[in-house]
Design a protein around this motif. Structure first.
Motif, mmCIF file in Angstrom:
data_model
loop_
_atom_site.group_PDB
_atom_site.id
_atom_site.type_symbol
_atom_site.label_atom_id
_atom_site.label_comp_id
_atom_site.label_asym_id
_atom_site.label_seq_id
_atom_site.Cartn_x
_atom_site.Cartn_y
_atom_site.Cartn_z
ATOM 1 N N ASN A 1 0.824 -1.214 0.000
ATOM 2 C CA ASN A 1 0.000 0.000 0.000
ATOM 3 C C ASN A 1 0.857 1.262 0.000
ATOM 4 O O ASN A 1 0.634 2.197 0.778
ATOM 5 C CB ASN A 1 -0.937 0.023 1.219
ATOM 6 C CG ASN A 1 -1.879 -1.167 1.246
ATOM 7 O OD1 ASN A 1 -2.300 -1.649 0.201
ATOM 8 N ND2 ASN A 1 -2.190 -1.646 2.435
ATOM 9 N N ASP A 2 1.857 1.281 -0.875
ATOM 10 C CA ASP A 2 2.746 2.441 -0.990
ATOM 11 C C ASP A 2 2.374 3.209 -2.252
ATOM 12 O O ASP A 2 2.677 2.770 -3.371
ATOM 13 C CB ASP A 2 4.205 1.993 -1.048
ATOM 14 C CG ASP A 2 5.176 3.145 -0.845
ATOM 15 O OD1 ASP A 2 4.751 4.292 -1.008
ATOM 16 O OD2 ASP A 2 6.344 2.888 -0.516
ATOM 17 N N PRO A 3 1.706 4.373 -2.145
ATOM 18 C CA PRO A 3 1.294 5.101 -3.355
ATOM 19 C C PRO A 3 2.468 5.677 -4.144
ATOM 20 O O PRO A 3 2.389 5.799 -5.360
ATOM 21 C CB PRO A 3 0.383 6.207 -2.800
ATOM 22 C CG PRO A 3 0.820 6.387 -1.387
ATOM 23 C CD PRO A 3 1.260 5.047 -0.917
ATOM 24 N N VAL A 4 3.545 6.015 -3.455
ATOM 25 C CA VAL A 4 4.718 6.552 -4.164
ATOM 26 C C VAL A 4 5.340 5.481 -5.062
ATOM 27 O O VAL A 4 5.701 5.742 -6.223
ATOM 28 C CB VAL A 4 5.747 7.078 -3.151
ATOM 29 C CG1 VAL A 4 6.996 7.573 -3.872
ATOM 30 C CG2 VAL A 4 5.150 8.201 -2.323
ATOM 31 N N ALA A 5 5.463 4.267 -4.556
ATOM 32 C CA ALA A 5 6.014 3.175 -5.361
ATOM 33 C C ALA A 5 5.106 2.852 -6.539
ATOM 34 O O ALA A 5 5.591 2.579 -7.650
ATOM 35 C CB ALA A 5 6.223 1.936 -4.500
ATOM 36 N N ASP A 6 3.794 2.879 -6.328
ATOM 37 C CA ASP A 6 2.868 2.605 -7.429
ATOM 38 C C ASP A 6 3.003 3.643 -8.541
ATOM 39 O O ASP A 6 2.969 3.294 -9.731
ATOM 40 C CB ASP A 6 1.429 2.579 -6.900
ATOM 41 C CG ASP A 6 1.203 1.436 -5.920
ATOM 42 O OD1 ASP A 6 1.996 0.481 -5.947
ATOM 43 O OD2 ASP A 6 0.239 1.519 -5.124
ATOM 44 N N GLN A 7 3.178 4.894 -8.165
ATOM 45 C CA GLN A 7 3.334 5.933 -9.179
ATOM 46 C C GLN A 7 4.650 5.780 -9.929
ATOM 47 O O GLN A 7 4.717 5.982 -11.149
ATOM 48 C CB GLN A 7 3.257 7.309 -8.529
ATOM 49 C CG GLN A 7 3.219 8.469 -9.518
ATOM 50 C CD GLN A 7 3.189 9.807 -8.827
ATOM 51 O OE1 GLN A 7 3.906 10.018 -7.862
ATOM 52 N NE2 GLN A 7 2.372 10.715 -9.325
ATOM 53 N N MET A 8 5.724 5.426 -9.225
ATOM 54 C CA MET A 8 7.015 5.225 -9.883
ATOM 55 C C MET A 8 6.958 4.067 -10.875
ATOM 56 O O MET A 8 7.489 4.165 -11.996
ATOM 57 C CB MET A 8 8.095 4.977 -8.830
ATOM 58 C CG MET A 8 8.414 6.167 -7.948
ATOM 59 S SD MET A 8 9.633 5.778 -6.676
ATOM 60 C CE MET A 8 11.041 5.333 -7.692
ATOM 61 N N LEU A 9 6.342 2.971 -10.488
ATOM 62 C CA LEU A 9 6.239 1.814 -11.377
ATOM 63 C C LEU A 9 5.394 2.131 -12.602
ATOM 64 O O LEU A 9 5.727 1.724 -13.724
ATOM 65 C CB LEU A 9 5.660 0.625 -10.617
ATOM 66 C CG LEU A 9 6.542 0.021 -9.525
ATOM 67 C CD1 LEU A 9 5.759 -0.988 -8.717
ATOM 68 C CD2 LEU A 9 7.779 -0.619 -10.129
#
Length: 380
Positions: free
Chosen positions: A202-210
């Motif tokens: 549930n990490d939104p920053v990682a989801d945006q980077m990917l």
């Protein structure tokens, strides 16, 4: 902590370069058993310091064993090698996220003690693999340069409500720093949980980077040429001192049978030809995003067909230069249509006509005014 302390290196916290700041001389304050680890709940030594004159104070939030188990910083919980969130790193490597520690306190303490025992024996708690160095998505997500902006002071909450009355407010933008990209960020990026960031869930920053990295990878895919006979790929930025033919073959042999490899050292490029079109397409699709050979970052493109010079379109054959008859002095010119070969040598001197007006003659004997241009019989 004294510089000559024998345990200084052992007790030094696991902190990334970004959190330490640009100053190589950092003064830290150590608080023994100053807080509980945010992940394991065990008491640990807290370190507190200021990474710069315009930065806020930072401190460790998890214990050293917990940080080394995931190879993350004790402050920001980002990967120590690549500077990205754990969720982004695990997704690039194909690892399943989730809790790395048991839920019960007794089993959790046992797992942390096992990690501490590994560290005391000199073993690594986090296993690095060959897959990390050859992962193209991970290399794309990795941060190449330090990022010190995250050490800046937080935004003044009173300023957000237009109610800050302090004359010496240390927070932004009251302190004069008006660069606040956090305000333009999406609301979901501002809410992050420490446990979710550590366990990679549930990490939104990682989801945006990917998401951003995958979009760039799709846009950079090489479109195969329409000519199916092309099975050659062009490799640019090839350092001949570090990359040779065997290195290129070792990088591309997995995609199919290789017909030939040609390295042009003075041009810093190479050409690799596959025996089949399928092998060339597979290599172009897999290696076009991030091609690295012996530590050299190369670029990949499809080769082009060399246009063969056709022999049937040479054009008309140029006619030979006309022969001009230079008549000797006192000799009447012959009738029209007379072949110069039928005339005696004392009557005419055959010479090739100049290609252009005013062209310089090649030899002095071709100049009628030069010595030796007129035969001796005419002179006598």
């Amino acid at each position: 902590m004294a510089p000559d302390d024998e345990d200084a290196g052992k007790d030094f916290p696991v902190v990334c370069e970004d959190c330490l700041g640009p100053n190589p001389y950092v003064r830290m304050m150590k608080i023994p058993r100053g807080s509980e680890c945010a992940i394991s709940g065990r008491p640990f030594d807290v370190y507190r310091w200021r990474p710069g004159s315009d930065a806020r104070y930072k401190k460790t939030v998890v214990c050293k064993e917990i940080a080394l188990a995931k190879n993350v910083c004790q402050v920001c919980l980002l990967d120590l090698d690549y500077g990205i969130p754990v969720a982004a790193r695990d997704a690039a490597l194909g690892r399943a996220g989730g809790n790395a520690l048991p839920s019960s306190s007794v089993n959790r303490d046992f797992a942390v003690n096992a990690i501490a025992k590994k560290l005391d024996e000199g073993e690594d708690a986090y296993e690095h693999g060959e897959k990390e160095r050859n992962n193209e998505l991970l290399m794309r997500l990795a941060r190449k340069k330090p990022y010190y902006n995250k050490n800046k002071s937080p935004i003044c909450t009173f300023w957000l409500r237009n109610a800050c009355t302090r004359n010496d407010c240390p927070y932004r933008p009251c302190n004069g720093d008006t660069n606040m990209p956090e305000l333009s960020a999406a609301p979901e990026l501002r809410k992050q949980n420490i446990k979710d960031r550590y366990f990679g869930t549930n990490d939104p920053v990682a989801d945006q980077m990917l998401k951003r990295a995958k979009e760039k990878m799709e846009n950079r895919k090489l479109t195969p040429p329409e000519d199916t006979s092309i099975t050659t790929l062009f490799i640019g930025n090839v350092d001949p001192e570090r990359v040779n033919e065997d290195d290129i073959r070792g990088r591309f042999y997995r995609y199919g049978d290789i017909k030939s490899i040609r390295v042009i050292g003075n041009k810093k490029c190479a050409f690799i030809t596959f025996t089949s079109r399928a092998g060339a397409e597979k290599a172009a699709e897999d290696a076009a995003f991030n091609l690295e050979i012996n530590g050299v970052q190369c670029r990949l493109q499809w080769g082009k067909v060399m246009e063969k010079k056709s022999t049937g379109d040479k054009g008309p054959t140029p006619s030979p230069a006309p022969t001009v008859m230079m008549m000797a002095p006192g000799v009447a010119p012959p009738a029209d249509g007379t072949n110069p070969a039928d005339l005696p040598s004392h009557m005419a001197i055959p010479m090739p006509a100049p290609s252009a007006v005013g062209a310089k003659v090649a030899y002095p004997s071709q100049d009628p005014t030069a010595m030796g241009a007129i035969s001796k019989e005419v002179k006598e």
